[in-house]
Design an enzyme around this catalytic site. Sequence first.
Site: not given
Ligand code: IMP
Ligand code: MG
Length: 174
Positions: A43, A97, A101-105, A129, A157, A163
Amino acid sequence: MTRPSSEPLIVADEISERVRELAETVSSDFAGHDLVLIVVLKGALYFGADLLRAMTIPAIVDFARIRSYTSTERSEKTHWLIRPTEPLAGRDVLIVEDVLDTGNTAATVRAFAREAGAATVKVCTLLDKSDTRIVDIQADYVGFAIPNTFVVGYGLDLSQKYRELPDIHMLTHD
Ligand code: IMP
Ligand code: MG
C-alpha cells in the site's frame, strides 16, 4: 457491487501538497542522521516513493511486507512476507505506512526494527484511522486523519484492485 465512490475523499493535488509538507518536516527532523525508510508494501509504495522524491536529505530505502488483512476483514494476527534486509543497528528508522488502522502492522515492523538495534523508530503514515487502534502505537507524522471507513486509491487496494487511482476514495455499494 462495491466500487470506489465517484466523489473522491482526498484528491491528488491535496495528497501531493501534503506529501511535500511531510517531506519537508521529515527532512528537517532527520537532517544529518543515518536514516532508513522502511516502506510497508504494498500500500505505501506510491506514498513512499513520492515522500522520498520530495525529501531533501538522503535516506536508505528498505521494505516490509506483512499480511494483516484479508479483503476488508480484519485479522488480529500479522505474519511476515518480506523482512527488511538493510542493517538497522544504530540507525534512525522511519516506518512509512499507507494506513494506520489497528496498528498491528506498524507495531510488528517497529518491534522488528527495535530488535535489530535501531537507534530510534518513528512512524509516518499517509492516513490515520485513530478510532480503530487496537495496539498502543501512534504516528509521529500523519498525512490525513480519516474516519473509520475503508478507502482505496493512491496505492490502497480492495482485494488488489484500485491502487492505480490517483485520488483516494471511499467505497459505495449498490
Ligand atoms: P493495521 O495493521 O490494522 O494498522 O492495518 C494496516 C494495513 O491494513 C495497511 O497497511 C493497509 O494495507 C490495510 N488497510 C487498513 N485500512 C485500509 C483501507 O481503508 N484501505 C485499504 N487498506 C487498508
Ligand atoms: Mg492492503
